[in-house]
Scaffold this active site. Structure first.
Site, short mmCIF file in Angstrom:
data_model
loop_
_atom_site.label_atom_id
_atom_site.label_comp_id
_atom_site.label_asym_id
_atom_site.label_seq_id
_atom_site.Cartn_x
_atom_site.Cartn_y
_atom_site.Cartn_z
N GLU A 168 0.85 -1.20 0.00
CA GLU A 168 0.00 0.00 0.00
C GLU A 168 0.88 1.25 0.00
O GLU A 168 2.06 1.19 0.40
CB GLU A 168 -0.88 -0.04 1.27
N ASN A 196 -12.37 -1.25 -0.97
CA ASN A 196 -11.64 -1.91 0.12
C ASN A 196 -12.29 -1.54 1.45
O ASN A 196 -12.58 -0.35 1.69
CB ASN A 196 -10.18 -1.46 0.13
N GLU A 197 -12.50 -2.50 2.30
CA GLU A 197 -13.08 -2.24 3.63
C GLU A 197 -14.20 -1.21 3.55
O GLU A 197 -14.20 -0.21 4.26
CB GLU A 197 -11.98 -1.83 4.63
N TYR A 207 -6.57 -9.55 11.12
CA TYR A 207 -5.24 -9.29 11.68
C TYR A 207 -5.12 -9.93 13.06
O TYR A 207 -6.08 -9.94 13.84
CB TYR A 207 -4.99 -7.78 11.80
N GLU A 239 -5.98 -9.38 3.23
CA GLU A 239 -5.16 -8.72 4.26
C GLU A 239 -5.12 -9.65 5.47
O GLU A 239 -6.17 -9.99 6.03
CB GLU A 239 -5.74 -7.37 4.66
N GLN A 259 2.31 -6.23 5.23
CA GLN A 259 2.49 -5.77 3.88
C GLN A 259 3.95 -6.01 3.49
O GLN A 259 4.80 -6.05 4.37
CB GLN A 259 2.16 -4.30 3.76
O1 AHR Z 1 -2.88 -2.90 6.16
C1 AHR Z 1 -3.18 -1.73 6.84
C2 AHR Z 1 -4.64 -1.35 6.76
O2 AHR Z 1 -5.41 -2.30 7.41
C3 AHR Z 1 -5.25 -1.29 5.38
O3 AHR Z 1 -5.03 -0.08 4.75
C4 AHR Z 1 -6.70 -1.47 5.65
O4 AHR Z 1 -7.38 -2.06 4.56
C5 AHR Z 1 -6.74 -2.31 6.91
O5 AHR Z 1 -7.58 -1.79 7.86
#
Ligand code: AHR
Length: 496
Positions: free
Chosen positions: A25, A172-173, A241, A298, A347
């Site tokens: 990103e 995205n999101e 995450y 992600e 990332q």
């Molecule tokens: O990877 C960091 C961020 O996490 C991304 O920009 C977003 O899509 C997610 O919340």
């Protein structure tokens, strides 16, 4: 002694190489400094791309790269990032540190990078603050081969031939940074935007459209979005995450953690299995029999940033703990190869669970890098049926929730060679294993290991602590092997 069974007669699905994908990103030093330094940099580069980083990513086997976001995608206007560098519009990167984005890395640079990497392309479009026309013209600019306003503009900017666009994300999101939408609203928007993401070359070069899926365990989002989108997508994204303390204001340190926090990290990483299983079940209930696909675009560990670094840049170190998280997650993805068609760790460089860290001209390969490198032979292999017995570990910080100490997956290549990857997630206990392979006389076995104390890491100006080493602590049997896996280790067996 734990029992490990591999069944070469049970061929389950092809493991899409995109499961081993990455995400970069416009965030902190991921693109700028980490990958792209510009043609005039003193850091060795080819057309602005760091030669050291490109070489390392190729050696690791990067199959696909997602870009430009993340949250950034929904405020990115692609026309600001094409044409003469001097005239490119500057913008504020509001999500990530409020820094000025000079748009020197844009569409041409991204496709040049993927060409250098030899990887597939995954572009994420802007639904949150972009128009249907803008998205449609971007796809035309990238892919149209003929006479059209966007093809002419591309040629004017130095590229006659179109590029190959493998995947395109429609927002995205959208439930959060991508527009705070309700699922029904996003589902309708998806249908509208998707119409204008044209396959100009027909099915021959079909662009796989990815719809914005859920955050973690938001099953309601999955149901409501798929209710609208139905068969119009090639995959629904899932973001998850691993945050060790489960608290966004105090996530935990990347390098300083105790035994309980280690276990809690592993326990939370295992949630991926539950999320994939449940979202797939929800998807099946909406479109029975369709076997709709998931794209985990992600995932990874998310800690507090390294002390003294910009909080908006999400720079974190990486240890053996991250290697174990990567190995267990990739094994989970392998096991769902029939339905998980792509995954992208967050990332690539200098951000979150990155595979590479850079400091000026210096570069470090993280423990996670070595796991991706070790697992790369699974790419495009066929997943085999496998099973391992294991005891469980209790995570005190998670109300004594249990997770399996061992996790494995196995695949076979076109020459009949079997690859088996096993992680021992325990930070302090080794594991004795007896592996048997059904209907197979074993000719030879080779093995490799990544291991170390759970805090072991690779850092600048130091000898590498973690990398791939030969592993010999096994005994070949006529139909398998016995071995002892050290604590906190990831091992690959190659069986002929
Ligand atoms: O990877 C960091 C961020 O996490 C991304 O920009 C977003 O899509 C997610 O919340």
């Amino acid at each position: 002694m734990e029992k490990y069974l591999i069944n070469p007669n049970e061929k389950i699905a092809k493991i899409n190489k995109e499961i081993y994908g990455h995400f970069s990103e416009h965030l902190g030093r991921c693109i700028y400094g980490g990958i792209f330094v510009g043609k005039d940099s003193e850091i060795p580069n080819k057309n602005g791309m760091r030669k050291d980083v490109v070489k390392a990513l190729k050696e690791m086997g990067i199959p696909v790269l997602r870009w430009p976001g993340g949250c950034f995608a929904d405020e990115y206007h692609w026309k600001d990032g094409i044409g003469d560098l001097k005239n490119r519009k500057k913008m504020i990167n509001t999500h990530w540190g409020g820094v000025t984005e000079d748009n020197s890395f844009g569409t041409h640079e991204y496709f040049e990078l993927c060409e250098q990497l030899g990887c597939k392309t995954y572009v994420n479009g802007n639904v949150g603050s972009g128009t249907v026309q803008e998205m449609s013209e971007w796809v035309e600019y990238i892919t149209f081969d003929g006479v059209s306003p966007m093809a002419e503009l591309r040629e004017k900017n130095g590229r006659k031939k179109p590029w190959k666009l493998d995947y395109f994300g429609v927002g995205n999101e959208s439930w959060g940074c991508g527009g705070n939408m309700a699922p029904e609203h996003y589902g309708n928007l998806y249908k509208q935007y998707n119409v204008f993401v044209r396959d100009y070359k027909g099915q021959k070069e079909h662009i796989n459209r990815i719809a914005c899926g859920p955050n973690s365990d938001d099953y309601h989002w999955t149901k409501k979005v798929l209710d609208k989108v139905k068969w119009r997508t090639d995959g629904l994204s899932l973001h998850y995450y691993t945050v060790p303390k489960g608290n966004w204001n105090d996530k935990g340190s990347a390098t300083k953690f105790d035994n309980n926090e280690y276990n809690s990290t592993i326990c939370k990483a295992y949630k991926m299995e539950e999320l994939i299983t449940n979202h797939l079940a929800m998807m099946d209930s909406v479109i029975p029999g369709a076997k709709s696909k998931l794209v985990v675009d992600e995932w990874g560990t998310w800690y507090d940033v390294e002390p003294g670094t910009n909080p908006g840049f999400l720079y974190q170190q990486s240890t053996m703990r991250d290697a174990v998280v990567a190995a267990l997650t990739l094994n989970i993805f392998n096991k769902h190869a029939d339905r998980v068609i792509m995954a992208n760790i967050a990332q690539t460089v200098n951000v979150l669970q990155s595979v590479i860290l850079t400091d000026g001209e210096k570069m470090v390969k993280t423990p996670t890098y070595y796991v991706f490198k070790m697992f790369k032979e699974h790419q495009e292999n066929t997943l085999l049926g496998s099973f391992i017995t294991t005891d469980s570990v209790k995570s005190k910080n998670d109300g004594n929730k249990e997770f399996p100490r061992l996790i494995e997956s196995a695949s076979i290549d076109e020459n009949g060679v079997i690859y088996s990857t096993v992680a021992n997630t325990s930070f302090d206990k080794s594991a004795k294993i007896k592996c048997q392979i059904a209907d197979r006389k074993v000719k030879s076995i080779k093995a490799e290991i990544i291991t170390g104390e759970m805090h072991a890491k690779n850092d600048f100006n130091k000898k590498e602590e973690v990398n791939i080493k030969e592993f010999n602590d096994f005994k070949a049997l006529s139909n398998g092997f016995t071995c002892t896996l050290p604590a906190c280790s990831v091992v690959k067996f190659v069986i002929e």
